[in-house]
Write an enzyme that holds these catalytic residues in place. Structure first.
Site, PDB file in Angstrom:
ATOM      1  N   SER A  30      -1.821  -3.682   5.485  1.00 30.74           N
ATOM      2  CA  SER A  30      -2.287  -4.688   4.522  1.00 30.74           C
ATOM      3  C   SER A  30      -3.569  -5.342   5.023  1.00 30.74           C
ATOM      4  O   SER A  30      -4.383  -5.815   4.238  1.00 30.74           O
ATOM      5  CB  SER A  30      -1.205  -5.749   4.325  1.00 30.74           C
ATOM      6  OG  SER A  30      -0.015  -5.115   3.935  1.00 30.74           O
ATOM      7  N   ARG A  31      -3.737  -5.354   6.342  1.00 30.84           N
ATOM      8  CA  ARG A  31      -4.949  -5.974   6.912  1.00 30.84           C
ATOM      9  C   ARG A  31      -6.206  -5.167   6.595  1.00 30.84           C
ATOM     10  O   ARG A  31      -7.308  -5.703   6.651  1.00 30.84           O
ATOM     11  CB  ARG A  31      -4.807  -6.127   8.433  1.00 30.84           C
ATOM     12  CG  ARG A  31      -3.851  -7.225   8.829  1.00 30.84           C
ATOM     13  CD  ARG A  31      -4.006  -7.581  10.294  1.00 30.84           C
ATOM     14  NE  ARG A  31      -3.192  -8.719  10.620  1.00 30.84           N
ATOM     15  CZ  ARG A  31      -1.901  -8.665  10.935  1.00 30.84           C
ATOM     16  NH1 ARG A  31      -1.294  -7.495  10.961  1.00 30.84           N
ATOM     17  NH2 ARG A  31      -1.219  -9.757  11.213  1.00 30.84           N
TER      18      ARG A  31
ATOM     19  N   GLN B  16       7.857  -3.122  16.956  1.00 33.06           N
ATOM     20  CA  GLN B  16       8.731  -3.870  16.034  1.00 33.06           C
ATOM     21  C   GLN B  16       9.985  -3.047  15.697  1.00 33.06           C
ATOM     22  O   GLN B  16      11.097  -3.571  15.672  1.00 33.06           O
ATOM     23  CB  GLN B  16       7.960  -4.201  14.757  1.00 33.06           C
ATOM     24  CG  GLN B  16       8.830  -4.654  13.591  1.00 33.06           C
ATOM     25  CD  GLN B  16       8.017  -5.121  12.399  1.00 33.06           C
ATOM     26  OE1 GLN B  16       7.498  -6.219  12.406  1.00 33.06           O
ATOM     27  NE2 GLN B  16       7.915  -4.299  11.370  1.00 33.06           N
TER      28      GLN B  16
ATOM     29  N   HIS C 211       3.892   1.419   2.341  1.00 33.89           N
ATOM     30  CA  HIS C 211       5.101   0.709   1.890  1.00 33.89           C
ATOM     31  C   HIS C 211       5.822   1.534   0.818  1.00 33.89           C
ATOM     32  O   HIS C 211       7.047   1.654   0.838  1.00 33.89           O
ATOM     33  CB  HIS C 211       4.738  -0.633   1.232  1.00 33.89           C
ATOM     34  CG  HIS C 211       4.180  -1.659   2.163  1.00 33.89           C
ATOM     35  ND1 HIS C 211       2.918  -2.188   2.008  1.00 33.89           N
ATOM     36  CD2 HIS C 211       4.723  -2.288   3.236  1.00 33.89           C
ATOM     37  CE1 HIS C 211       2.706  -3.096   2.945  1.00 33.89           C
ATOM     38  NE2 HIS C 211       3.778  -3.177   3.703  1.00 33.89           N
TER      39      HIS C 211
ATOM     40  N   HIS D 217       0.863  -1.190   0.000  1.00 34.88           N
ATOM     41  CA  HIS D 217       0.000   0.000   0.000  1.00 34.88           C
ATOM     42  C   HIS D 217       0.894   1.233   0.000  1.00 34.88           C
ATOM     43  O   HIS D 217       2.132   1.119   0.033  1.00 34.88           O
ATOM     44  CB  HIS D 217      -0.962  -0.031   1.195  1.00 34.88           C
ATOM     45  CG  HIS D 217      -0.281  -0.271   2.514  1.00 34.88           C
ATOM     46  ND1 HIS D 217       0.582   0.639   3.091  1.00 34.88           N
ATOM     47  CD2 HIS D 217      -0.300  -1.339   3.350  1.00 34.88           C
ATOM     48  CE1 HIS D 217       1.033   0.161   4.231  1.00 34.88           C
ATOM     49  NE2 HIS D 217       0.525  -1.053   4.414  1.00 34.88           N
TER      50      HIS D 217
ATOM     51  N   MET E 137      -2.503   3.048   7.480  1.00 33.03           N
ATOM     52  CA  MET E 137      -2.477   2.087   6.370  1.00 33.03           C
ATOM     53  C   MET E 137      -1.878   0.766   6.837  1.00 33.03           C
ATOM     54  O   MET E 137      -0.881   0.745   7.547  1.00 33.03           O
ATOM     55  CB  MET E 137      -1.668   2.650   5.218  1.00 33.03           C
ATOM     56  CG  MET E 137      -2.461   3.674   4.476  1.00 33.03           C
ATOM     57  SD  MET E 137      -1.822   3.937   2.847  1.00 33.03           S
ATOM     58  CE  MET E 137      -2.921   5.242   2.337  1.00 33.03           C
TER      59      MET E 137
HETATM   60  O1  PAF Z   1       6.342  -5.319   9.209  1.00 31.73           O
HETATM   61  C1  PAF Z   1       6.329  -6.319   8.458  1.00 31.73           C
HETATM   62  O2  PAF Z   1       5.747  -6.294   7.381  1.00 31.73           O
HETATM   63  C2  PAF Z   1       7.019  -7.594   8.908  1.00 31.73           C
HETATM   64  O3  PAF Z   1       6.930  -7.756  10.269  1.00 31.73           O
HETATM   65  C3  PAF Z   1       8.482  -7.680   8.423  1.00 31.73           C
HETATM   66  C4  PAF Z   1       9.333  -6.578   9.034  1.00 31.73           C
HETATM   67  C5  PAF Z   1       8.527  -7.599   6.909  1.00 31.73           C
HETATM   68  C6  PAF Z   1       9.076  -9.021   8.851  1.00 31.73           C
HETATM   69  O4  PAF Z   1       8.381 -10.087   8.323  1.00 31.73           O
END
Ligand code: PAF
Length: 282
Positions: A188-189, A155, A37, A34, A186
């Site tokens: 993907s879900r 993360q 990204h 999206h 935004m």
């Molecule tokens: O954020 C994400 O899309 C995922 O956690 C990642 C960093 C690509 C690892 O699979």
């Protein structure tokens, strides 16, 4: 656009284009690309000689098999979006066997406690899976710079910790959250939401902006109480967690300290689809 499905050919190619002065930007993704990204990729393209994007739905970071099975897989459309953005992007779209060399299992990490609250509490094993795949991808791609969005702030902190603890030579660059027209972060879900659910999910950001407004004059406990009450009026949304935490340690804020930076974090379920969001408070 150069596309690689196996690490050996990708590594050969990256070796062939590497020079003393070149930099390599890397944007790891799980696909279903999206605008959020694409913004990470644009930044990487502007700041580096070359950019690698990976698309890999990593099984070890899903604690819920239904979530893994339903995760959108849209490689053909993703390739089109990447080509339209910049045909010089190098795409790595490996299979599970290419990444894991056998059974996909996670390594066990110590992230100094960053892994325990919030996503870590509600998705057991999730951050070991993320740490494992990101480390593996860094070993394969050997980027000089890697780009991560702030929506997944926990993360982001965990990846920074993993890099520091393993002395990896990659600079982690964080990028602001990209939002839809109604301010839904935004993700993907979001593709799995109905039009009505997507519309109503605007409430998440409305809550976060109210929290930010309340923060200077209210305690974290009082604000959390308000969030819980407020969401009860929206029965379509189930609150999984709401926390105000120290940005650096992710420990929840009991008493405010003016020298610390705080952030609000929220996760809600809508029709069994998990949505998360975050906002900086001071
Ligand atoms: O954020 C994400 O899309 C995922 O956690 C990642 C960093 C690509 C690892 O699979």
């Amino acid at each position: 656009m150069p596309i690689f499905y196996g690490k050996a050919s990708l590594m050969d190619y990256l070796k062939s284009i590497k020079t003393i002065h070149s930099t390599l930007g890397f944007v790891p993704t799980m696909g279903a690309l999206h605008q959020g990204h694409l913004a990470l990729m644009q930044k990487s393209l502007a700041e580096n000689t070359n950019t690698v994007v990976s698309i890999f739905v990593n099984p070890t970071q899903f604690n819920n098999p239904e979530d893994l099975a339903k995760y959108p897989r849209t490689l053909e459309e993703d390739v089109k979006k990447l080509t339209d953005l910049d045909p010089n992007i190098i795409l790595y779209a490996p299979s599970v066997a290419d990444i894991y060399d056998g059974q996909p299992v996670s390594q066990s990490f110590d992230f100094d406690g960053l892994e325990n609250p919030m996503e870590g509490k509600f998705r057991p094993g999730h951050f070991n899976g993320v740490g494992t795949v990101v480390k593996r991808l860094f070993e394969i791609v050997e980027p000089t710079h890697a780009y991560f969005g702030e929506k997944d702030f926990q993360q982001l902190q965990i990846v920074k910790k993993m890099v520091a603890k393993n002395n990896l030579k990659v600079v982690i660059i964080s990028c602001p959250i990209y939002r839809e027209a109604n301010n839904l972060a935004m993700s993907s879900r979001n593709e799995r939401l109905s039009a009505q659910e997507r519309d109503k999910a605007a409430v998440i950001y409305q809550i976060l902006t109210s929290v930010k407004a309340k923060f200077p004059t209210n305690s974290a406990a009082k604000i959390s109480e308000w969030v819980q009450k407020f969401l009860k009026k929206n029965p379509q949304f189930t609150l999984e967690y709401f926390t105000i935490a120290d940005e650096a340690t992710l420990t929840s804020c009991n008493r405010k300290n003016k020298n610390k930076k705080y952030r609000a974090f929220i996760a809600v379920l809508v029709n069994n689809i998990r949505l998360i969001d975050t906002i900086s408070l001071n």
